[in-house]
Design a protein around this motif. Sequence first.
Motif, PDB file in Angstrom:
ATOM      1  N   CYS A 275      -1.581 -11.548  -3.713  1.00 40.76           N
ATOM      2  CA  CYS A 275      -2.081 -10.764  -4.848  1.00 40.76           C
ATOM      3  C   CYS A 275      -2.177  -9.285  -4.494  1.00 40.76           C
ATOM      4  O   CYS A 275      -1.801  -8.420  -5.292  1.00 40.76           O
ATOM      5  CB  CYS A 275      -3.440 -11.296  -5.291  1.00 40.76           C
ATOM      6  SG  CYS A 275      -3.356 -12.927  -6.054  1.00 40.76           S
ATOM      7  N   CYS A 276      -2.661  -8.985  -3.306  1.00 39.82           N
ATOM      8  CA  CYS A 276      -2.790  -7.600  -2.853  1.00 39.82           C
ATOM      9  C   CYS A 276      -1.426  -6.912  -2.769  1.00 39.82           C
ATOM     10  O   CYS A 276      -1.275  -5.756  -3.189  1.00 39.82           O
ATOM     11  CB  CYS A 276      -3.490  -7.572  -1.501  1.00 39.82           C
ATOM     12  SG  CYS A 276      -3.717  -5.921  -0.833  1.00 39.82           S
ATOM     13  N   GLU A 277      -0.433  -7.614  -2.253  1.00 41.00           N
ATOM     14  CA  GLU A 277       0.904  -7.029  -2.133  1.00 41.00           C
ATOM     15  C   GLU A 277       1.522  -6.764  -3.505  1.00 41.00           C
ATOM     16  O   GLU A 277       2.250  -5.788  -3.684  1.00 41.00           O
ATOM     17  CB  GLU A 277       1.815  -7.911  -1.283  1.00 41.00           C
ATOM     18  CG  GLU A 277       1.428  -7.935   0.186  1.00 41.00           C
ATOM     19  CD  GLU A 277       1.456  -6.557   0.840  1.00 41.00           C
ATOM     20  OE1 GLU A 277       2.409  -5.779   0.603  1.00 41.00           O
ATOM     21  OE2 GLU A 277       0.514  -6.247   1.588  1.00 41.00           O
ATOM     22  N   TRP A 278       1.252  -7.629  -4.480  1.00 45.63           N
ATOM     23  CA  TRP A 278       1.740  -7.373  -5.827  1.00 45.63           C
ATOM     24  C   TRP A 278       1.109  -6.096  -6.371  1.00 45.63           C
ATOM     25  O   TRP A 278       1.776  -5.296  -7.026  1.00 45.63           O
ATOM     26  CB  TRP A 278       1.444  -8.550  -6.756  1.00 45.63           C
ATOM     27  CG  TRP A 278       2.521  -9.587  -6.727  1.00 45.63           C
ATOM     28  CD1 TRP A 278       2.500 -10.768  -6.062  1.00 45.63           C
ATOM     29  CD2 TRP A 278       3.794  -9.518  -7.370  1.00 45.63           C
ATOM     30  NE1 TRP A 278       3.686 -11.437  -6.266  1.00 45.63           N
ATOM     31  CE2 TRP A 278       4.483 -10.693  -7.065  1.00 45.63           C
ATOM     32  CE3 TRP A 278       4.405  -8.572  -8.190  1.00 45.63           C
ATOM     33  CZ2 TRP A 278       5.771 -10.951  -7.557  1.00 45.63           C
ATOM     34  CZ3 TRP A 278       5.676  -8.833  -8.670  1.00 45.63           C
ATOM     35  CH2 TRP A 278       6.346 -10.019  -8.348  1.00 45.63           C
ATOM     36  N   ASP A 279      -0.186  -5.903  -6.099  1.00 46.55           N
ATOM     37  CA  ASP A 279      -0.844  -4.676  -6.547  1.00 46.55           C
ATOM     38  C   ASP A 279      -0.222  -3.446  -5.901  1.00 46.55           C
ATOM     39  O   ASP A 279      -0.054  -2.414  -6.552  1.00 46.55           O
ATOM     40  CB  ASP A 279      -2.344  -4.718  -6.252  1.00 46.55           C
ATOM     41  CG  ASP A 279      -3.116  -5.501  -7.304  1.00 46.55           C
ATOM     42  OD1 ASP A 279      -2.603  -5.660  -8.428  1.00 46.55           O
ATOM     43  OD2 ASP A 279      -4.240  -5.934  -7.000  1.00 46.55           O
ATOM     44  N   LYS A 280       0.133  -3.536  -4.637  1.00 40.64           N
ATOM     45  CA  LYS A 280       0.796  -2.407  -3.977  1.00 40.64           C
ATOM     46  C   LYS A 280       2.127  -2.108  -4.654  1.00 40.64           C
ATOM     47  O   LYS A 280       2.481  -0.959  -4.876  1.00 40.64           O
ATOM     48  CB  LYS A 280       1.020  -2.704  -2.496  1.00 40.64           C
ATOM     49  CG  LYS A 280      -0.232  -2.660  -1.671  1.00 40.64           C
ATOM     50  CD  LYS A 280       0.090  -2.983  -0.211  1.00 40.64           C
ATOM     51  CE  LYS A 280      -1.154  -3.098   0.632  1.00 40.64           C
ATOM     52  NZ  LYS A 280      -0.822  -3.507   2.014  1.00 40.64           N
TER      53      LYS A 280
END
Length: 113
Positions: free
Chosen positions: A35-40
């Motif tokens: 999820c964090c990488e998608w936000d990046k």
Amino acid sequence: MGKTNRIPLEERLQRAGWDDSGSSAIFFVPLDVYCCEWDKLLGGSHFTEMYGQELQGYASLFDGECSLSEAVAFSDELPPMERLELLTAILVELFAAWSVKNREEKNRKENKT
């Protein structure tokens, strides 16, 4: 601003590698990191917040860390509506947001010319 070199999703997934069973390495990424990488990639915090509010509870079922593949596999044990919500959140919403962002960027570039 320089032209960015876009690598197609298929090529990026191939570069991510495969394990002995033929599964893509992406399936073993912890759900919070996913999820964090998608936000990046998308430039926001929506999916990290979604993880904290809606998905983190599933990680407790896996000793505090749940991979993407574990979440998908575990979804079979959920009631139908909860399963649909989980799978939609981790397999559909992210790609839909990416598609919207790509469309907006394309429209912005076309309007500049």
